[in-house]
Design a protein around this motif. Sequence first.
Motif, PDB file in Angstrom:
ATOM      1  N   GLN A   1       0.804  -1.059  -0.063  1.00 16.95           N
ATOM      2  CA  GLN A   1      -0.042   0.019  -0.169  1.00 16.95           C
ATOM      3  C   GLN A   1       0.906   1.264  -0.163  1.00 16.95           C
ATOM      4  OE1 GLN A   1      -3.281   0.120   2.867  1.00 16.95           O
ATOM      5  NE2 GLN A   1      -3.207  -2.043   3.225  1.00 16.95           N
ATOM      6  N   LEU A   2       2.053   1.268   0.883  1.00 11.46           N
ATOM      7  CA  LEU A   2       2.773   2.408   1.016  1.00 11.46           C
ATOM      8  C   LEU A   2       3.525   2.639  -0.494  1.00 11.46           C
ATOM      9  CD1 LEU A   2       4.011   2.118   4.635  1.00 11.46           C
ATOM     10  CD2 LEU A   2       2.208   3.723   3.810  1.00 11.46           C
ATOM     11  N   LEU A   3       3.897   1.585  -1.181  1.00  9.16           N
ATOM     12  CA  LEU A   3       4.564   1.798  -2.173  1.00  9.16           C
ATOM     13  C   LEU A   3       3.735   2.136  -3.238  1.00  9.16           C
ATOM     14  CD1 LEU A   3       7.187   0.902  -4.030  1.00  9.16           C
ATOM     15  CD2 LEU A   3       6.315  -1.126  -4.228  1.00  9.16           C
ATOM     16  N   LYS A   4       2.640   1.728  -3.215  1.00  4.71           N
ATOM     17  CA  LYS A   4       1.536   2.180  -4.311  1.00  4.71           C
ATOM     18  C   LYS A   4       1.250   3.761  -4.114  1.00  4.71           C
ATOM     19  CE  LYS A   4      -1.849  -0.172  -5.927  1.00  4.71           C
ATOM     20  NZ  LYS A   4      -1.468  -0.770  -7.069  1.00  4.71           N
ATOM     21  N   LEU A   5       1.205   4.012  -2.762  1.00  6.73           N
ATOM     22  CA  LEU A   5       0.842   5.566  -2.604  1.00  6.73           C
ATOM     23  C   LEU A   5       1.983   6.376  -2.978  1.00  6.73           C
ATOM     24  CD1 LEU A   5      -0.828   5.456   0.945  1.00  6.73           C
ATOM     25  CD2 LEU A   5      -1.909   6.153  -1.141  1.00  6.73           C
ATOM     26  N   ALA A   6       3.135   5.883  -2.702  1.00  3.60           N
ATOM     27  CA  ALA A   6       4.378   6.656  -3.112  1.00  3.60           C
ATOM     28  C   ALA A   6       4.397   6.798  -4.628  1.00  3.60           C
ATOM     29  CB  ALA A   6       5.667   6.209  -2.619  1.00  3.60           C
ATOM     30  N   ALA A   7       4.114   5.711  -5.313  1.00  2.38           N
ATOM     31  CA  ALA A   7       4.242   5.994  -6.857  1.00  2.38           C
ATOM     32  C   ALA A   7       3.192   6.918  -7.665  1.00  2.38           C
ATOM     33  CB  ALA A   7       4.152   4.502  -7.340  1.00  2.38           C
ATOM     34  N   TYR A   8       2.221   6.905  -6.658  1.00  2.00           N
ATOM     35  CA  TYR A   8       0.706   7.744  -7.376  1.00  2.00           C
ATOM     36  C   TYR A   8       1.152   9.347  -6.969  1.00  2.00           C
ATOM     37  CZ  TYR A   8      -2.353   3.732  -8.259  1.00  2.00           C
ATOM     38  OH  TYR A   8      -2.658   2.366  -8.651  1.00  2.00           O
ATOM     39  N   TRP A   9       1.602   9.483  -5.782  1.00  2.00           N
ATOM     40  CA  TRP A   9       2.258  10.900  -5.501  1.00  2.00           C
ATOM     41  C   TRP A   9       3.242  11.353  -6.511  1.00  2.00           C
ATOM     42  CZ3 TRP A   9      -1.121  14.081  -3.932  1.00  2.00           C
ATOM     43  CH2 TRP A   9      -2.041  13.737  -2.637  1.00  2.00           C
ATOM     44  N   GLN A  10       4.133  10.446  -6.711  1.00  2.00           N
ATOM     45  CA  GLN A  10       5.285  10.725  -7.676  1.00  2.00           C
ATOM     46  C   GLN A  10       4.648  11.020  -9.016  1.00  2.00           C
ATOM     47  OE1 GLN A  10       8.261  11.085  -7.019  1.00  2.00           O
ATOM     48  NE2 GLN A  10       9.069  11.722  -8.848  1.00  2.00           N
ATOM     49  N   CYS A  11       3.748  10.424  -9.417  1.00  2.17           N
ATOM     50  CA  CYS A  11       2.938  10.803 -10.700  1.00  2.17           C
ATOM     51  C   CYS A  11       2.314  12.182 -10.645  1.00  2.17           C
ATOM     52  CB  CYS A  11       1.951   9.636 -10.920  1.00  2.17           C
ATOM     53  SG  CYS A  11       2.761   8.264 -11.550  1.00  2.17           S
ATOM     54  N   VAL A  12       1.492  12.385  -9.451  1.00  2.05           N
ATOM     55  CA  VAL A  12       1.299  13.807  -9.528  1.00  2.05           C
ATOM     56  C   VAL A  12       2.339  14.809  -9.424  1.00  2.05           C
ATOM     57  CG1 VAL A  12      -0.314  15.461  -7.685  1.00  2.05           C
ATOM     58  CG2 VAL A  12      -0.825  12.750  -8.060  1.00  2.05           C
ATOM     59  N   ALA A  13       3.237  14.647  -8.730  1.00  2.39           N
ATOM     60  CA  ALA A  13       4.342  15.746  -8.576  1.00  2.39           C
ATOM     61  C   ALA A  13       4.941  15.986 -10.012  1.00  2.39           C
ATOM     62  CB  ALA A  13       5.372  15.108  -7.569  1.00  2.39           C
ATOM     63  N   GLU A  14       5.167  14.782 -10.788  1.00  2.00           N
ATOM     64  CA  GLU A  14       5.805  15.313 -12.212  1.00  2.00           C
ATOM     65  C   GLU A  14       5.000  15.784 -12.924  1.00  2.00           C
ATOM     66  OE1 GLU A  14       6.925  11.224 -13.077  1.00  2.00           O
ATOM     67  OE2 GLU A  14       8.563  11.078 -11.764  1.00  2.00           O
ATOM     68  N   GLU A  15       3.611  15.686 -12.862  1.00  2.00           N
ATOM     69  CA  GLU A  15       2.869  16.467 -13.899  1.00  2.00           C
ATOM     70  C   GLU A  15       1.998  17.446 -13.385  1.00  2.00           C
ATOM     71  OE1 GLU A  15       1.370  13.416 -16.947  1.00  2.00           O
ATOM     72  OE2 GLU A  15       0.179  13.108 -15.279  1.00  2.00           O
ATOM     73  N   GLU A  16       2.065  17.980 -12.168  1.00  2.00           N
ATOM     74  CA  GLU A  16       1.302  18.879 -11.577  1.00  2.00           C
ATOM     75  C   GLU A  16       1.827  20.400 -12.123  1.00  2.00           C
ATOM     76  OE1 GLU A  16       0.904  22.457  -9.068  1.00  2.00           O
ATOM     77  OE2 GLU A  16       2.843  21.295  -9.113  1.00  2.00           O
ATOM     78  N   PRO A  17       3.205  20.655 -12.427  1.00  2.00           N
ATOM     79  CA  PRO A  17       3.728  21.882 -12.883  1.00  2.00           C
ATOM     80  C   PRO A  17       3.096  22.369 -14.240  1.00  2.00           C
ATOM     81  CG  PRO A  17       5.447  20.628 -11.886  1.00  2.00           C
ATOM     82  CD  PRO A  17       4.105  19.766 -12.121  1.00  2.00           C
ATOM     83  N   PHE A  18       2.719  21.219 -15.076  1.00  2.00           N
ATOM     84  CA  PHE A  18       2.390  21.412 -16.239  1.00  2.00           C
ATOM     85  C   PHE A  18       0.917  21.970 -16.605  1.00  2.00           C
ATOM     86  CE2 PHE A  18       5.991  18.521 -16.536  1.00  2.00           C
ATOM     87  CZ  PHE A  18       6.894  19.186 -17.086  1.00  2.00           C
ATOM     88  N   VAL A  19       0.148  21.819 -15.361  1.00  2.00           N
ATOM     89  CA  VAL A  19      -0.989  22.237 -15.862  1.00  2.00           C
ATOM     90  C   VAL A  19      -0.830  24.012 -15.985  1.00  2.00           C
ATOM     91  CG1 VAL A  19      -3.386  22.968 -14.683  1.00  2.00           C
ATOM     92  CG2 VAL A  19      -2.049  20.611 -14.321  1.00  2.00           C
TER      93      VAL A  19
END
Length: 234
Positions: free
Chosen positions: A180-198
Amino acid sequence: MEFIKGLDLNCAFYREVVAPLMQEYDAGLKYSAALMGYGSDVLGYDNPTSMDHNWGPRMQLFIENSTPAKIADIKEYLAQHLPFAFKGYPVNFAIFPGDGTCHMELSEHHPVNHLIEVYDLDEYFSSLLHKDILTMEDLDWLRIPEQKLLELTSGRVFHDGLRRLQVIRTWLRYYPLDVQLLKLAAYWQCVAEEEPFVGRMSGMDDLLGSKLISTRILNTLFKICFVVKERYVP
């Protein structure tokens, strides 16, 4: 026919038809019965449109230490003794040519081509998980498609004479904490990588690009919510 949700229909189908037939077949046979696996009816999402394929009186029967001959014998017994319909729904199924799906089709002759699947309990789970559940490690959990885990833990157990089916389903209920913790870390990493481009897309007057990235981020955030609630993503 008045539409009945698949889980409710098949719970009654088991109690009123299948259970008595299994008692007649072998009163000493221990088995478990459930509706799980594929299908909107398993997830409780079915509606009248769902009746067009792979929907109707159906379930799985699980036995232990079985042989192909024993499984075939049970299926044949049911084919010769099941009623032609239950609550107005045909018990016989016809196969669609080409794609292998099936649909209810009334037959007035035995044997009926029923959709009651019979499996050896251990072989059923090992064939889907490709692993003995007692030896599964964190990496093994990540190799299994999440939809498959959802299918194995959804639906309803009608009878657990083996006293193992419900135990296995409870054990598979959700990922171990480290996964669960690994999946959460991976998902938040995806958000962090794309958030600036909005904002960058908006600054370039690329409204479509901004919407696409925002939607992708939102999809990831929904997945985070599923992990927090300990629910498999359908």
